[in-house]
Design an enzyme around this catalytic site. Structure first.
Site, PDB file in Angstrom:
ATOM      1  N   GLU A   1    -118.195 -22.187 -36.574  1.00  0.00           N
ATOM      2  CA  GLU A   1    -117.169 -22.328 -35.908  1.00  0.00           C
ATOM      3  C   GLU A   1    -117.145 -23.334 -34.594  1.00  0.00           C
ATOM      4  OE1 GLU A   1    -114.138 -21.035 -35.977  1.00  0.00           O
ATOM      5  OE2 GLU A   1    -114.243 -19.098 -37.110  1.00  0.00           O
TER       6      GLU A   1
ATOM      7  N   ASP B   1    -107.142 -19.303 -39.180  1.00  0.00           N
ATOM      8  CA  ASP B   1    -108.391 -19.395 -38.529  1.00  0.00           C
ATOM      9  C   ASP B   1    -108.292 -20.721 -37.433  1.00  0.00           C
ATOM     10  OD1 ASP B   1    -110.919 -18.923 -37.464  1.00  0.00           O
ATOM     11  OD2 ASP B   1    -111.679 -18.496 -39.588  1.00  0.00           O
TER      12      ASP B   1
ATOM     13  N   GLU C   1    -111.686  -6.290 -36.818  1.00  0.00           N
ATOM     14  CA  GLU C   1    -110.512  -7.018 -36.998  1.00  0.00           C
ATOM     15  C   GLU C   1    -109.697  -5.892 -37.419  1.00  0.00           C
ATOM     16  OE1 GLU C   1    -110.982 -10.863 -39.102  1.00  0.00           O
ATOM     17  OE2 GLU C   1    -113.291 -10.745 -38.804  1.00  0.00           O
TER      18      GLU C   1
ATOM     19  N   ASN D   1    -107.548 -16.687 -32.544  1.00  0.00           N
ATOM     20  CA  ASN D   1    -108.060 -18.041 -32.981  1.00  0.00           C
ATOM     21  C   ASN D   1    -107.145 -18.993 -32.932  1.00  0.00           C
ATOM     22  OD1 ASN D   1    -110.500 -18.076 -34.989  1.00  0.00           O
ATOM     23  ND2 ASN D   1    -109.917 -16.336 -35.932  1.00  0.00           N
TER      24      ASN D   1
ATOM     25  N   ARG E   1    -115.355  -8.537 -28.890  1.00  0.00           N
ATOM     26  CA  ARG E   1    -116.285  -9.682 -28.478  1.00  0.00           C
ATOM     27  C   ARG E   1    -115.236 -10.971 -28.322  1.00  0.00           C
ATOM     28  NH1 ARG E   1    -117.224 -13.871 -32.291  1.00  0.00           N
ATOM     29  NH2 ARG E   1    -116.757 -13.214 -34.476  1.00  0.00           N
TER      30      ARG E   1
ATOM     31  N   ASN F   1    -114.139 -14.695 -28.921  1.00  0.00           N
ATOM     32  CA  ASN F   1    -113.900 -15.526 -30.073  1.00  0.00           C
ATOM     33  C   ASN F   1    -113.790 -17.172 -29.764  1.00  0.00           C
ATOM     34  OD1 ASN F   1    -114.491 -15.611 -32.869  1.00  0.00           O
ATOM     35  ND2 ASN F   1    -112.208 -15.810 -33.044  1.00  0.00           N
TER      36      ASN F   1
END
Length: 292
Positions: A15, A198, A120, A147, A99, A101
């Protein structure tokens, strides 16, 4: 156009690619394994740091060899030379199922980052703005999986996605204050192939590039939200995108080797590699630093 694997480190969940124009180096992370990587555009000179926690994203800092990193339990300053983290803010210490991201810095040195439910499934996440003075502000809430934060070239529009809604959102962004208002749907992502939205980035012409995770594609959207172009990638689990290279004309694409939840599909032998796409005929925008 050419797609090639430049670093095959088999990231469990690659990522947050960030190209640094000063060092001419690409940074990216392995979210699940808690690692930060740095390499030249051709993949040489690979370096690795272990932050010992799950990590969602990073932005380099304006002063010194460091970064602000979004770890699972808070925002930290990471010193590469000392291999040490220092807590800046822990906005969701009372939500253990969440968490932090994806995040990026704007041109005023603010870090905009979202949180997510680790399964999710629950809209327990928020979108935050960490200012250079250390103050933390909530920009939006009710998010399941944050995202793709990025801005139009003039930073008047902020783009963001809650992955499983199927929508990419646009906000009016006030660069003077860092406030994001007037959320609306910019584009609706076709999820019929099992894919979802994403990581994202914007090129110098204002077109938005989106990693279609689990669908194995990169989508490019025009400034009016219409689908302009699609790239087929050699793996299905592409996770994020960033332009880099000397002329900012190479699209770097991260991917995942191991899906975070069992309902997600497996992939081919190049899963988890860092890819570079050449010959697209477009240029990206330089990444900003936190605290500038």
């Amino acid at each position: 156009m050419r797609i090639r694997s430049v670093v095959d480190v088999k990231t469990s969940l690659g990522e947050s690619p960030v190209w640094d124009v000063e060092q001419q180096r690409l940074y990216w992370v392995d979210s699940m394994d808690g690692r930060v990587f740095r390499a030249a555009a051709d993949g040489t000179g690979l370096e690795t740091w272990d932050v010992r926690r799950k990590i969602g994203s990073l932005a380099l800092t304006a002063n010194g060899d460091g970064a602000v990193v979004a770890l699972d339990d808070g925002l930290y300053r990471f010193d590469f030379a000392a291999d040490r983290v220092e807590l800046l803010a822990a906005p969701e210490k009372d939500v253990p199922s969440n968490r932090l991201n994806d995040g990026k810095a704007d041109s005023r040195g603010r870090f905009v980052v979202g949180s997510m439910d680790t399964l999710e499934a629950s809209p327990s996440g928020r979108l935050y703005r960490l200012d250079p003075d250390g103050s933390l502000h909530v920009l939006d809430d009710g998010i399941t999986c944050s995202n793709g934060p990025c801005w139009s070239p003039d930073e008047s529009t902020f783009y963001f996605a809650d992955t499983w809604t199927g929508d990419i959102w646009a906000y009016d962004y006030d660069i003077a204050t860092g406030n994001a208002t007037n959320r609306r749907v910019f584009a609706t992502v076709d999820t019929a192939d099992g894919g979802a939205c994403d990581g994202m980035t914007v090129d110098a012409d204002g077109f938005l590039w989106q990693a279609h995770v689990y669908g194995g594609k990169i989508h490019r959207y025009a400034p009016d939200g219409t689908l302009d172009r699609t790239l087929d990638m050699p793996v299905r689990k592409v996770t994020s995108v960033m332009f880099g290279g000397v002329d900012l004309d190479v699209l770097f694409v991260t991917s995942m080797a191991r899906p975070p939840l069992p309902r997600f599909p497996e992939d081919g032998p190049q899963r988890g590699a860092l890819f570079a796409v050449d010959g697209l005929g477009v240029h990206g925008l330089p990444a900003h630093r936190f605290g500038a």
